[in-house]
Scaffold this active site. Sequence first.
Site, PDB file in Angstrom:
ATOM      1  N   GLY A  72      28.531  42.214  34.768  1.00  0.00           N
ATOM      2  CA  GLY A  72      28.581  42.423  36.210  1.00  0.00           C
ATOM      3  C   GLY A  72      27.708  41.471  36.992  1.00  0.00           C
ATOM      4  CG  ASP A 104      39.177  46.119  30.821  1.00  0.00           C
ATOM      5  OD1 ASP A 104      39.403  46.874  31.776  1.00  0.00           O
ATOM      6  OD2 ASP A 104      39.735  46.212  29.713  1.00  0.00           O
ATOM      7  CG  LEU A 105      33.897  41.925  35.979  1.00  0.00           C
ATOM      8  CD1 LEU A 105      34.639  40.727  36.524  1.00  0.00           C
ATOM      9  CD2 LEU A 105      33.074  42.607  37.058  1.00  0.00           C
ATOM     10  CG  ASP A 106      31.624  40.209  33.363  1.00  0.00           C
ATOM     11  OD1 ASP A 106      32.216  39.165  33.674  1.00  0.00           O
ATOM     12  OD2 ASP A 106      30.765  40.750  34.065  1.00  0.00           O
ATOM     13  CD  GLU A 107      33.607  45.088  28.694  1.00  0.00           C
ATOM     14  OE1 GLU A 107      33.656  44.796  27.482  1.00  0.00           O
ATOM     15  OE2 GLU A 107      32.665  45.727  29.215  1.00  0.00           O
TER      16      GLU A 107
END
Lengths: 284, 284, 284, 284
Positions: free
Chosen positions: C201, C226-229
């Site tokens: 994040g 999925d953010l940063d995933e």
Amino acid sequence: QNRARLVISCPDKPGIVAAVTSFLYEQDANIVESSQYSTDPEGGTFFLRIEFDCPNIAERKQEIENGFTSIAQSFQMNWRLHLHNDIKRIAIFVSKEEHCLLELLWEWQAGELLADIALVISNHEHMRNSVESLGIPYYCIPVTKENKSEAEQKQLSLLKEYQVDTIVLARYMQILSPNFVAEFPSRIINIHHSFLPAFVGARPYERAYERGVKLIGATSHYVTDDLDEGPIIEQDVARVDHRHHPEDLKRIGRIIEKTVLSRALKWHLEDRVIIYGNKTIVFH
Amino acid sequence: QNRARLVISCPDKPGIVAAVTSFLYEQDANIVESSQYSTDPEGGTFFLRIEFDCPNIAERKQEIENGFTSIAQSFQMNWRLHLHNDIKRIAIFVSKEEHCLLELLWEWQAGELLADIALVISNHEHMRNSVESLGIPYYCIPVTKENKSEAEQKQLSLLKEYQVDTIVLARYMQILSPNFVAEFPSRIINIHHSFLPAFVGARPYERAYERGVKLIGATSHYVTDDLDEGPIIEQDVARVDHRHHPEDLKRIGRIIEKTVLSRALKWHLEDRVIIYGNKTIVFH
Amino acid sequence: QNRARLVISCPDKPGIVAAVTSFLYEQDANIVESSQYSTDPEGGTFFLRIEFDCPNIAERKQEIENGFTSIAQSFQMNWRLHLHNDIKRIAIFVSKEEHCLLELLWEWQAGELLADIALVISNHEHMRNSVESLGIPYYCIPVTKENKSEAEQKQLSLLKEYQVDTIVLARYMQILSPNFVAEFPSRIINIHHSFLPAFVGARPYERAYERGVKLIGATSHYVTDDLDEGPIIEQDVARVDHRHHPEDLKRIGRIIEKTVLSRALKWHLEDRVIIYGNKTIVFH
Amino acid sequence: QNRARLVISCPDKPGIVAAVTSFLYEQDANIVESSQYSTDPEGGTFFLRIEFDCPNIAERKQEIENGFTSIAQSFQMNWRLHLHNDIKRIAIFVSKEEHCLLELLWEWQAGELLADIALVISNHEHMRNSVESLGIPYYCIPVTKENKSEAEQKQLSLLKEYQVDTIVLARYMQILSPNFVAEFPSRIINIHHSFLPAFVGARPYERAYERGVKLIGATSHYVTDDLDEGPIIEQDVARVDHRHHPEDLKRIGRIIEKTVLSRALKWHLEDRVIIYGNKTIVFH
């Protein structure tokens, strides 16, 4: 800014730090960073670097220096007082390989290099546009066996004209004469493309390839009359393997070279490097 | 286990991998790992290491080797077939410094060293208890200028008696004679306490200190008749600074030495290291 | 050049390598590099990347692909054949921080980036000159909460117009919508300024400072919803200490960010990265 | 030896170093190492660690402490004076994984750990022989959900009996209760097998494998009531790739764990670590 730094070396004996810090306290200075090292607490040499804030330091510099003289004499100190705002003027020398120069230019633009780049000197023309577009003077002085002495005279005259303090050899592939080096003692920084003392001299990547090393490196050092033998400031390495040909080693090496040179130069610019014999003390 | 590995070198030309993998497929082998390298796809040397599972490999080894002969001949291959369960028998030579030996013993106990430690040979007595308490024979053979030849004869006779395949010089500080080295070509692994080719020879940490390097290293290499000049298997470094005296460099160096030797030995034990000229190809 | 690469994934079973390499041999191909990995030799997934030289590969590509189809079907392969000369076209997205873009531009100029930089898209104007002076189109598309969907439409239309294959988010600080990501599955590469999964994040350096970590890092990964995933391609770290404020962490981090992104992108451009589940296999 | 160290924290203001070093000079002390840090020269907190030699320090400790009191009060200092010869007594807690304990034992034998190992406490029996053979008491205290409170009472009573100063959790897999932790504030050092704050909690290697990270790490920190959230002393990482299964990550991780724990413990033992909020200042 009101920041300054005091760099001292002297024979080690009790009371040095007390005397220096008491003096600074009396000047209303506030110490923000302090580093020290003694080669031997019993009779060795003591090195001290103190960064401090002091109101109106620019106006009071002469006065403070005068006041410090008696302390300095009683401890037989070599010492220098630098104002943070007295930015060093540097000249960058470069030949065909441009990566080190480009890195320094980029850091300078980003405000991360505490230096004025006074001029760039090269024995080739090809970087002129990149340099001049940033407003930095560029001088091309070709060097041959025949004109070497004359070329160095031109260089020295430019360095004088531009009031240069420190010379950075950013992959400059000409060997400087002892006369030239003597004009800038401990103020010429070179990047050598090997992990010294391995592969002193020419063609280090080809020789690293021949030897089959598993790591290659780069070394930034002060230039002395002994080629590749001056005091080392910083070194680093990268991993390679049997698949890498000399061209690959050069490509990988470029990243190490520019990183190592940049670190060494920054420490020099902040007076964090002290030469002692043929070695350096680096307060980082 | 039914695992084996085939290690091949031969002149590079099209069709090698196809021929080898087709042969393995016909033997019901399933390839689990494969690594290859060519010094030059046009007329160079090709190296191949294949790990495979094959039912009843122990019983069928001779049959498979016979079957492979015609392929090997048609490609002029040097090749070896090793069963995973044919663990190499090693002898560890050690002098006064014990850290490398201790590391290998610890990894052996932890089941991480794919070797039988057949015996430990030292020119000193002090590690006897640590070694014998693990059920490993320990022989102390003092070496002097006068008895060197005789001492090596004793060592060779022990190595024969214990059917040793590979010798590990775990900081063994005696130089082996050419006669001795000739008995174990490419099967003696040394750890040198510097980042070769820097500081070839004696007292590398003292010389690193004198030179003022900012990184120290260790090098594991095969032993040849040229001291510290054999093919390098692995190297690594650690950062040091002006505060470190030779004793500190030695302390920091010990961690690098044992780590580098352990890595190099493990690759050797799994036949991942191929000597080519005076260099190594390491398939890891 | 006559070089090409074949990238394959399929259920693991015996005979795959034999079939593929025999086929290539019949096409007069010479294998110059080969990497393979199996998640499990018993019933897992097998991945293979072969680089080879083949006369007239450009003219014969279609013919070779047709010939390979039956092998591919019998092993249920996913596969791609890439000519070395089919350089990927990339778009670089950037916001205010320019170091990653500058690094890629520099490597591209030095001939070290196997890509055509088709265009640069930014939500700011300030890099226009640097980019356009290299002859690369620059589009400034400001993004706000209100116009986000419209802005993405403009971006997608440009990406189509410029026939872009891969998008590089070089510190582009806008979150892409699922619709946008769906248009470039496994073809958007981001650099996140932390050692994921730590500090997912916003404001990772500030949070690293708060937590008092002793190393900071950067992570290059494929973008998913999925953010940063998304699948991680490459990571690296640098040492920091108590003296470093968030601004220092950002400065140190920039070097890691640009290095990590550059490595990840190069591997992607050479089809060395294979996505498997939410992870990557990297053949380097 | 006549060596001692003074560790100070206080509100930053001018004159602190001058006052402390002048006092030490009056005591005939010779400073051999000095480190300082200020969170903010304007109104922040100042930290100072001075190592010095002073004749008859053991006899004069009380006298020097008395003399320093007035300076300490005027600057509102928290301070401690430690004699170098006052070796800290430590207890090592261990569960099944033995590598960290073995490393500490080996360094202790080699004279590199400035500590008395007062005892080893485990919830398992298997390390008894290795520990007792070195003359170190070994207590096996099994811990279950039911007997946890009772077990901690036994542990605390042993720690009191053996006059333990610092507890090292060398892969001790039981969570200590807040009551236990409160007995040793800032004196329990743990090694966590991940690069915190990534993978807080259980099974970090399995989760690192799932996430597909390209580096794994270890973190040594002081234990607080918040699991894995205490002040970080030291961290390090190692590179891994897609071929590594969780068992490989554990094997690679063991080397990082024992190295990181050893470094953190040594700095603690030499009073080089100062806790500030939830972070550490490490003077190394």
